[in-house]
Design a protein around this motif. Structure first.
Motif, mmCIF file in Angstrom:
data_model
loop_
_atom_site.group_PDB
_atom_site.id
_atom_site.type_symbol
_atom_site.label_atom_id
_atom_site.label_comp_id
_atom_site.label_asym_id
_atom_site.label_seq_id
_atom_site.Cartn_x
_atom_site.Cartn_y
_atom_site.Cartn_z
ATOM 1 N N ASP A 17 -8.314 8.915 2.474
ATOM 2 C CA ASP A 17 -7.286 9.786 3.043
ATOM 3 C C ASP A 17 -6.651 9.154 4.277
ATOM 4 O OD1 ASP A 17 -7.989 11.502 1.046
ATOM 5 O OD2 ASP A 17 -8.887 13.033 2.326
ATOM 6 N N ASP A 18 -7.465 8.451 5.066
ATOM 7 C CA ASP A 18 -6.936 7.790 6.261
ATOM 8 C C ASP A 18 -6.011 6.642 5.869
ATOM 9 O OD1 ASP A 18 -6.927 7.609 9.174
ATOM 10 O OD2 ASP A 18 -7.899 5.683 8.880
ATOM 11 N N ILE A 19 -6.360 5.914 4.816
ATOM 12 C CA ILE A 19 -5.519 4.810 4.354
ATOM 13 C C ILE A 19 -4.205 5.333 3.781
ATOM 14 C CG2 ILE A 19 -5.323 3.000 2.589
ATOM 15 C CD1 ILE A 19 -8.272 2.405 3.036
ATOM 16 N N GLU A 20 -4.269 6.483 3.104
ATOM 17 C CA GLU A 20 -3.044 7.106 2.595
ATOM 18 C C GLU A 20 -2.117 7.465 3.758
ATOM 19 O OE1 GLU A 20 -4.355 10.417 0.246
ATOM 20 O OE2 GLU A 20 -4.232 9.279 -1.624
ATOM 21 N N LYS A 21 -2.730 7.986 4.829
ATOM 22 C CA LYS A 21 -1.937 8.324 6.010
ATOM 23 C C LYS A 21 -1.365 7.055 6.650
ATOM 24 C CE LYS A 21 -2.140 10.728 10.415
ATOM 25 N NZ LYS A 21 -2.946 11.534 11.341
ATOM 26 N N GLN A 22 -2.170 6.014 6.724
ATOM 27 C CA GLN A 22 -1.679 4.744 7.259
ATOM 28 C C GLN A 22 -0.490 4.244 6.450
ATOM 29 O OE1 GLN A 22 -4.621 1.621 7.972
ATOM 30 N NE2 GLN A 22 -6.207 3.184 8.234
ATOM 31 N N ILE A 28 7.150 4.503 7.444
ATOM 32 C CA ILE A 28 8.049 4.866 8.544
ATOM 33 C C ILE A 28 8.394 3.630 9.368
ATOM 34 C CG2 ILE A 28 8.218 6.173 10.704
ATOM 35 C CD1 ILE A 28 6.399 8.290 9.373
ATOM 36 N N TRP A 29 7.396 2.819 9.662
ATOM 37 C CA TRP A 29 7.572 1.578 10.423
ATOM 38 C C TRP A 29 8.552 0.661 9.691
ATOM 39 C CZ3 TRP A 29 2.905 -2.284 11.343
ATOM 40 C CH2 TRP A 29 3.341 -3.328 12.191
ATOM 41 N N TYR A 30 8.358 0.524 8.374
ATOM 42 C CA TYR A 30 9.216 -0.343 7.561
ATOM 43 C C TYR A 30 10.665 0.153 7.575
ATOM 44 C CZ TYR A 30 10.971 -2.876 3.464
ATOM 45 O OH TYR A 30 11.719 -3.680 2.621
ATOM 46 N N GLN A 191 -8.646 0.785 -3.237
ATOM 47 C CA GLN A 191 -8.129 -0.549 -3.541
ATOM 48 C C GLN A 191 -6.699 -0.484 -4.069
ATOM 49 O OE1 GLN A 191 -9.960 -3.306 -2.699
ATOM 50 N NE2 GLN A 191 -7.949 -4.250 -2.995
ATOM 51 N N LYS A 192 -6.416 0.539 -4.876
ATOM 52 C CA LYS A 192 -5.066 0.693 -5.428
ATOM 53 C C LYS A 192 -4.050 0.924 -4.315
ATOM 54 C CE LYS A 192 -2.370 3.343 -8.796
ATOM 55 N NZ LYS A 192 -2.397 4.458 -9.778
ATOM 56 N N ILE A 193 -4.404 1.761 -3.337
ATOM 57 C CA ILE A 193 -3.502 2.026 -2.207
ATOM 58 C C ILE A 193 -3.253 0.747 -1.424
ATOM 59 C CG2 ILE A 193 -3.231 3.268 -0.023
ATOM 60 C CD1 ILE A 193 -5.015 5.489 -1.271
ATOM 61 N N LYS A 194 -4.319 -0.004 -1.160
ATOM 62 C CA LYS A 194 -4.195 -1.236 -0.375
ATOM 63 C C LYS A 194 -3.357 -2.304 -1.089
ATOM 64 C CE LYS A 194 -8.422 -0.966 2.397
ATOM 65 N NZ LYS A 194 -9.725 -1.616 2.708
ATOM 66 N N ASP A 195 -3.357 -2.265 -2.423
ATOM 67 C CA ASP A 195 -2.627 -3.268 -3.195
ATOM 68 C C ASP A 195 -1.189 -2.863 -3.507
ATOM 69 O OD1 ASP A 195 -4.888 -4.824 -3.242
ATOM 70 O OD2 ASP A 195 -5.548 -4.175 -5.225
ATOM 71 N N THR A 200 1.289 -2.461 1.554
ATOM 72 C CA THR A 200 1.431 -3.924 1.590
ATOM 73 C C THR A 200 2.552 -4.380 2.522
ATOM 74 O OG1 THR A 200 2.809 -3.788 -0.411
ATOM 75 C CG2 THR A 200 0.472 -4.290 -0.716
ATOM 76 N N TYR A 201 3.407 -3.443 2.960
ATOM 77 C CA TYR A 201 4.453 -3.805 3.913
ATOM 78 C C TYR A 201 3.852 -4.226 5.253
ATOM 79 C CZ TYR A 201 8.080 -1.651 0.955
ATOM 80 O OH TYR A 201 8.935 -1.335 -0.059
ATOM 81 N N LYS A 202 2.613 -3.787 5.519
ATOM 82 C CA LYS A 202 1.982 -4.067 6.805
ATOM 83 C C LYS A 202 1.956 -5.566 7.094
ATOM 84 C CE LYS A 202 -2.237 -3.160 9.465
ATOM 85 N NZ LYS A 202 -3.601 -2.577 9.444
ATOM 86 N N GLN A 203 1.636 -6.355 6.096
ATOM 87 C CA GLN A 203 1.561 -7.812 6.275
ATOM 88 C C GLN A 203 2.929 -8.379 6.655
ATOM 89 O OE1 GLN A 203 -0.121 -9.863 2.937
ATOM 90 N NE2 GLN A 203 0.145 -11.896 3.820
ATOM 91 N N ILE A 204 3.975 -7.839 6.037
ATOM 92 C CA ILE A 204 5.338 -8.293 6.340
ATOM 93 C C ILE A 204 5.708 -7.939 7.771
ATOM 94 C CG2 ILE A 204 7.782 -7.934 5.795
ATOM 95 C CD1 ILE A 204 6.917 -7.434 2.888
ATOM 96 N N LEU A 205 5.417 -6.696 8.147
ATOM 97 C CA LEU A 205 5.833 -6.194 9.449
ATOM 98 C C LEU A 205 5.105 -6.854 10.614
ATOM 99 C CD1 LEU A 205 5.975 -2.459 8.373
ATOM 100 C CD2 LEU A 205 7.933 -3.820 9.097
#
Length: 247
Positions: A17-22, A28-30, A191-195, A200-205
């Protein structure tokens, strides 16, 4: 119930749930980073979809030997385009989201959420979740958690106390079913959320070079969409002279 496995499962559910929120916050950041370009691209893509639908409508009428009524076509197409207009509106709302809190406030948001999740999360207590009032309360808490709405969460915490008292809930009353299958399923969800996007935009940002590449890629896609839109508009010209307009 194996309490050790239940503890593992609870932690995994909280992590998911925390990862979904992240992921929501990363989106929003993107959007804030590339908002104008993303919106311009999406609007062009919607325009191209509409033009393709118009062409298909006209071609179908042509094949059937029927007159092409421009107003009838516009009414038909607009009805099928509503979901894209809704997505655009949602995109704009994401860009305008300003749900920033202090570190202490964020801790309080998590505290209330985890407290509620321990007892009424549908994955942790599916039997209790069958009650309509519990479903409504959990949905309210979940939405407030995602929006970082600490004031609403405080209000729902009071409602939670009432629900727990009503059902006499304790740790021993929680039964989640086959715990091993549940643990495996939640791990797969994490794992599905992280992939997937937007996580995955986090790495770009977080990388200057990748941000520049993403901006250039968006500009390239905008150029391609603009060219495709002009091509489709040209294709439509052979049908517009056949339109029959009603007063």
């Amino acid at each position: 119930m194996d309490k050790e496995k239940l503890t593992v499962f609870e932690k995994l559910v909280y992590e998911r749930d925390d990862i979904e929120k992240q992921a929501n916050l990363i989106e929003i950041w993107y959007i804030r980073e590339f908002g104008n370009l993303v919106q311009e691209l999406f609007e062009l893509q919607v325009e191209c979809i509409k033009l393709k639908k118009q062409i298909a409508f006209c071609q179908a009428r042509w094949n059937e030997g029927k007159a092409i009524n421009g107003e009838e076509m516009e009414k038909h197409i607009d009805g099928t385009m509503q979901k894209y207009y809704d997505e655009l509106e949602s995109l704009i709302k994401v860009a305008e989201n300003d749900s920033l809190l202090t570190e202490d406030a964020l801790k309080e948001v998590k505290r209330i959420y985890f407290k509620a999740a321990k007892f009424i999360h549908p994955d942790l207590n599916p039997m209790l979740f069958e009650h309509e009032e519990v479903q409504e309360l959990w949905n309210n808490i979940s939405n407030a958690y995602k929006a970082n709405d600490i004031e609403k969460l405080k209000e729902y915490e009071l409602a939670l106390a009432s629900v727990l008292e009503k059902y006499g809930l304790s740790d021993e009353s929680v039964d989640v079913g086959d715990i091993d299958d549940k643990i495996a399923a939640v791990k797969a969800e994490i794992q599905k959320i992280k992939d997937s996007k937007p996580y995955t935009y986090k790495q770009i940002l977080e990388d200057t070079v990748q941000k520049a590449e993403e901006r250039n890629d968006l500009l390239r896609k905008i150029g391609e969409c603009q060219a495709y839109s002009e091509f489709l508009k040209e294709q439509m010209t052979k049908y517009t002279i056949l339109w029959v307009r009603t007063e």
